[in-house]
Design an enzyme around this catalytic site. Structure first.
Site, PDB file in Angstrom:
ATOM      1  N   ASP A 106      -4.358  -5.045   5.639  1.00 30.09           N
ATOM      2  CA  ASP A 106      -4.729  -5.859   4.484  1.00 30.09           C
ATOM      3  C   ASP A 106      -3.594  -6.808   4.125  1.00 30.09           C
ATOM      4  O   ASP A 106      -2.424  -6.422   4.083  1.00 30.09           O
ATOM      5  CB  ASP A 106      -5.048  -4.958   3.286  1.00 30.09           C
ATOM      6  CG  ASP A 106      -5.553  -5.754   2.091  1.00 30.09           C
ATOM      7  OD1 ASP A 106      -6.272  -6.755   2.305  1.00 30.09           O
ATOM      8  OD2 ASP A 106      -5.218  -5.387   0.948  1.00 30.09           O
ATOM      9  N   SER A 141       0.861  -1.174   0.000  1.00 30.23           N
ATOM     10  CA  SER A 141       0.000   0.000   0.000  1.00 30.23           C
ATOM     11  C   SER A 141       0.905   1.233   0.000  1.00 30.23           C
ATOM     12  O   SER A 141       1.676   1.422  -0.932  1.00 30.23           O
ATOM     13  CB  SER A 141      -0.952  -0.025   1.209  1.00 30.23           C
ATOM     14  OG  SER A 141      -1.847   1.065   1.158  1.00 30.23           O
ATOM     15  N   HIS A 170      -2.431  -0.769  -3.472  1.00 33.90           N
ATOM     16  CA  HIS A 170      -3.541   0.130  -3.156  1.00 33.90           C
ATOM     17  C   HIS A 170      -3.248   1.499  -3.756  1.00 33.90           C
ATOM     18  O   HIS A 170      -2.305   2.178  -3.359  1.00 33.90           O
ATOM     19  CB  HIS A 170      -3.701   0.275  -1.639  1.00 33.90           C
ATOM     20  CG  HIS A 170      -4.061  -1.006  -0.949  1.00 33.90           C
ATOM     21  ND1 HIS A 170      -3.913  -1.193   0.405  1.00 33.90           N
ATOM     22  CD2 HIS A 170      -4.558  -2.171  -1.438  1.00 33.90           C
ATOM     23  CE1 HIS A 170      -4.314  -2.405   0.728  1.00 33.90           C
ATOM     24  NE2 HIS A 170      -4.700  -3.017  -0.379  1.00 33.90           N
TER      25      HIS A 170
END
Length: 373
Positions: free
Chosen positions: A312, A192, A219
């Site tokens: 995540d 991310s 992300h």
């Protein structure tokens, strides 16, 4: 501090920032030169950086800021312009933390969503401590280092030979084909915040003939994913492209999850894209990818969780480890934001915890044919 040469956009950004009570505007300037002059005086917690500026552009301004007074930078870019995207990706490599889409007029149907994303990114990134980092190769790579609300690493375990992804049988290789199903090993990687430069460094250290396909989740705003894949394709030896539904992944190729769609490994080793609901607030989700790889590839796969905010991927990486796959989390010493890897460490989902520059050599060794005992 806002850095934007267009008066209209600068005023629009100022209006967007003013809507959020957690943000206060300390300066709004029209050039990188002005930003460099003002930064020592106003000492902003976060900078919104236009990438196309008169004089020194946003990339050079980012480099200079990170060298002189490291400050979290959010790049605001036109997502559909190729040249702007390339500069934006290089700005991330130079130390900017994230990239968001330039705001549209208040009457546009996408205005609220884009405005909310800009404020969210500015708030989040203002909390990331950034420090200078040593030059890497010919380029000074500056970024964020240290953890955010995460515990210290626990000791890492070594990958054992049994955790190495499998290889195709010799007869099939001699015939110029692979056994039915998966290619010889498969690597799934997710990140991310701080992901683009981490992916560039990791994939850049792999050979062009890397003997396994690589599936990537990053992300990032959906509008940027095609440009991100194109940029990555131009800076690493591997062939990189946005993943397409129903494609069989090939060795030496990396497949990037498209914007706002889950990427999974489906039956028979084919790529699968899905509009299923977000998992943990993310779509694409690293956990979705890792869990699908655990089901479809089991011990033939290898999972890597890199820098990023949140959790995540941690639960999915645990599924991969429990399925017999080799798993790696990035060490806090190299992670821009030690959130996702820390979550994996807490769950004991990572069989190894390594600094970024040691992960590529581990992948290469893991995919080598096993030698004699």
């Amino acid at each position: 501090m806002l850095v934007e040469d267009s008066l209209v956009v600068r005023q629009l950004l100022a209006h967007i920032v003013s809507r959020d009570p957690r943000l206060a505007l300390v300066a709004a300037v029209a050039s990188g030169e002005e930003a460099l002059r003002e930064i020592a005086r106003v000492r902003p917690d976060v900078i919104s950086m236009d990438i196309r500026l008169p004089g020194i552009d946003g990339l050079e301004a980012t480099r200079r800021i990170m060298a002189l007074q490291p400050t979290p930078i959010v790049v605001v870019a036109d997502a559909v312009e190729d040249a702007s995207l390339r500069i934006s990706m290089n700005a991330l490599r130079a130390g900017a933390l994230s990239v968001v889409e330039k705001p549209v007029g208040t009457g546009h149907r996408a205005y609220e969503a884009i405005a909310d994303e800009i404020c969210t990114q500015l708030r989040i990134m203002s909390q990331v401590p950034v420090i200078r980092r040593r030059p890497i190769g010919a380029e000074r790579l500056i970024g964020a280092e240290r953890l955010i609300g995460a515990e210290r690493l626990i000791g890492a375990e070594r990958l054992t030979g049994a955790e190495r992804p499998g290889r195709p049988d010799a007869a099939a290789r001699e015939e110029g084909r692979e056994p039915a199903g998966l290619a010889p090993g498969l690597v799934a990687v997710a990140a991310s915040t701080g992901g683009p430069p981490a992916f560039a460094k990791l994939l850049g250290a792999l050979p062009a003939d890397f003997p396994a396909p690589i599936l990537l989740v990053q992300h990032m705003g959906a509008a940027f994913m095609e440009g991100f894949a194109d940029w990555l394709n131009g800076v690493v030896p591997l062939a990189v492209a946005v993943a397409r539904d129903g494609v069989r992944p090939l060795p030496g190729h990396a497949y990037v999850a498209p914007g706002d769609r889950h990427l999974a490994l489906g039956p028979g080793g084919l790529l699968s894209l899905s509009d299923a609901p977000p998992v943990g607030g993310q779509r694409p989700s690293a956990t979705v990818l890792f869990r699908s790889v655990a089901r479809a590839a089991g011990p033939r796969a290898l999972g890597v969780l890199l820098t990023g905010m949140g959790e995540d991927g941690a639960a999915g990486l645990l599924d991969m480890r429990q399925a017999g796959a080799a798993t790696i989390a990035e060490h806090e010493s190299s992670a821009v934001v030690y959130g996702m890897p820390a979550a994996a460490v807490r769950l004991r989902a990572a069989a190894a915890v390594l600094p970024l520059d040691l992960i590529a050599p581990r992948l290469v060794r893991a995919l080598q044919p096993a030698g004699p005992p």
